[in-house]
Design an enzyme around this catalytic site. Structure first.
Site, mmCIF file in Angstrom:
data_model
loop_
_atom_site.group_PDB
_atom_site.id
_atom_site.type_symbol
_atom_site.label_atom_id
_atom_site.label_comp_id
_atom_site.label_asym_id
_atom_site.label_seq_id
_atom_site.Cartn_x
_atom_site.Cartn_y
_atom_site.Cartn_z
ATOM 1 C CG HIS A 1 -1.955 0.971 1.318
ATOM 2 N ND1 HIS A 1 -1.725 2.288 1.683
ATOM 3 C CD2 HIS A 1 -3.299 0.874 1.089
ATOM 4 C CE1 HIS A 1 -2.866 2.947 1.677
ATOM 5 N NE2 HIS A 1 -3.842 2.112 1.317
ATOM 6 C CG ASP B 1 0.047 -2.523 6.212
ATOM 7 O OD1 ASP B 1 -0.933 -2.704 6.963
ATOM 8 O OD2 ASP B 1 -0.036 -1.933 5.122
ATOM 9 C CB CYS C 1 -3.721 3.171 -1.744
ATOM 10 S SG CYS C 1 -4.873 4.525 -1.461
ATOM 11 C CE LYS D 1 -7.594 -0.487 5.934
ATOM 12 N NZ LYS D 1 -8.505 -0.148 4.824
ATOM 13 C CD GLN E 1 -6.857 -4.861 3.941
ATOM 14 O OE1 GLN E 1 -7.813 -5.611 4.126
ATOM 15 N NE2 GLN E 1 -7.010 -3.580 3.658
#
Length: 400
Positions: free
Chosen positions: A117, A194, A358, A220, A197
């Protein structure tokens, strides 16, 4: 889990039942999270840490209880390792600024991947402009998997950090974080993950993963917007300077010198989103009551079913076909622009995401300007995937 826990799922769009398949962008909120936000503003609203009155004390207790809830959810060793931010993007910017000041100098290297991202690319580029670091990118195979052999060749004695997504927000690729941690540590580098997700979809244990830092966003993971988390090993956070200055992050201020607060407050300048932290804790409680293993099993079934059904559509190109993928399907249809497809599906009540997501370097890797993306959450169903496929076939007839 009951779909009725999520009020928005009962609404219609253009007279059609809402089929919400844009969960990688943000998830919908259960009623308990909405109630928690309203209740705190109605009953417990007061600034935290600095007040001695009842409301401030109560708000502070909820805020710090939320920190402990996050700690247990990702299995950190101490609440001093849990820093509240505005989201994954701010967490990664904090890392580029503070970790960059503490550990990186001109000529030192940071490695990312082609599937990142923008929030895990641009802050390092900005640091490169300020300090002259070197930024490298690990290539991916056509199926979306990471080229681990190439990764090994990118490490040098000047490599300080490997920064990688746990799950690609476009391809759904699940990266082998434990293996990446071992590789990074073998080269005396740190690993930043990261996890925007991954935390919403399956159990994440920072100690088992072996990562040094990990970031995720509240919105999220069925919590409110504007709240996020940065986890970091205490010894490393101790060595890093504050990200911002102001109230809350200080121990003592004179015009001659300022001394900083202990962890984690050193990194939390100003009034925190104490309502958001409490609502995030309620969201994590909601997920834990369902069971992250059950959520993962359900979403794995949805992902496999969606990949199967989408593959039946003529002229449809799937991106990200690794056996280990989760909750995301990216695709295009020959002869139909992704924005046109997304717009027409919306008129049929199907909410997907279109564009570059993104992740423009990843789009360049596949030679496209953008993709369509359907992403799943715990409340989605096979019937909604069937509705997506039927809607795509209906739109396709308009172009054939």
């Amino acid at each position: 889990m009951n779909r009725s826990d999520f009020p928005i799922l009962s609404r219609t769009v253009y007279g059609k039942p809402l089929v919400y398949l844009d969960n990688a962008a943000t998830t919908q909120k259960p009623q308990c999270v909405i109630d928690a936000i309203a209740e705190e503003y109605c009953s417990v609203n007061a600034n935290v840490h600095r007040g001695v009155h009842f409301l401030s004390t109560q708000a502070t207790e909820l805020h710090e209880a939320a920190r402990e809830r996050v700690r247990t959810f990702i299995n950190a060793t101490s609440t001093t390792e849990i820093i509240f931010t505005r989201g994954t993007t701010e967490s990664l910017n904090l890392m580029a600024s503070s970790y960059g000041d503490a550990f990186l100098k001109e000529g030192d290297e940071v490695i990312v991947t082609e599937m990142e991202h923008h929030s895990n690319i641009v802050p390092w580029q900005m640091l490169r402009e300020r300090k002259g670091i070197i930024l490298k990118a690990v290539p991916i195979a056509d199926d979306g998997s990471l080229d681990l052999e190439k990764l090994e060749t990118l490490f040098t004695p000047r490599t300080r950090l490997l920064s990688v997504c746990h799950v690609s927000n476009v391809l759904g690729t699940m990266n082998p974080i434990r293996q990446l941690a071992d590789i990074a540590h073998a080269h005396n580098a740190h690993l930043l993950v990261d996890a925007a997700q991954s935390v919403p979809h399956f159990p994440v244990d920072v100690q088992a993963l072996g990562c040094d830092f990990l970031a995720f966003s509240g919105h999220k993971v069925y919590g409110p917007t504007g709240i996020g988390v940065l986890y970091g090993r205490e010894a490393l956070l101790d060595m890093m300077p504050p990200y911002q200055g102001g109230g809350e992050m200080i121990a003592r201020v004179t015009f001659e010198r300022t001394t900083y607060e202990r962890l984690p407050f050193k990194f939390e300048a100003g009034t925190p989103d104490y309502v958001g932290t409490h609502a995030l804790a309620v969201a994590l409680d909601y997920l834990s009551a369902i069971g992250m293993e059950h959520i993962h099993e359900h979403e794995q079934d949805l992902t496999a079913y969606a990949m199967q059904r989408l593959a039946e559509i003529p002229d449809l190109q799937l991106y990200g076909t690794t056996p280990t993928k989760d909750a995301v399907c990216a695709f295009n249809i020959n002869g139909i622009h992704h924005l046109d497809l997304g717009t027409l599906l919306d008129r049929l009540g199907i909410a997907i995401r279109t564009g570059h997501h993104c992740a423009q370097p990843l789009m360049a890797r596949y030679g496209v300007e953008g993709m369509c993306r359907a992403s799943f959450a715990l409340y989605n169903t096979r019937e909604e995937i069937d509705a997506l496929v039927a809607a795509i076939l209906r739109v396709r007839k308009m172009f054939v």
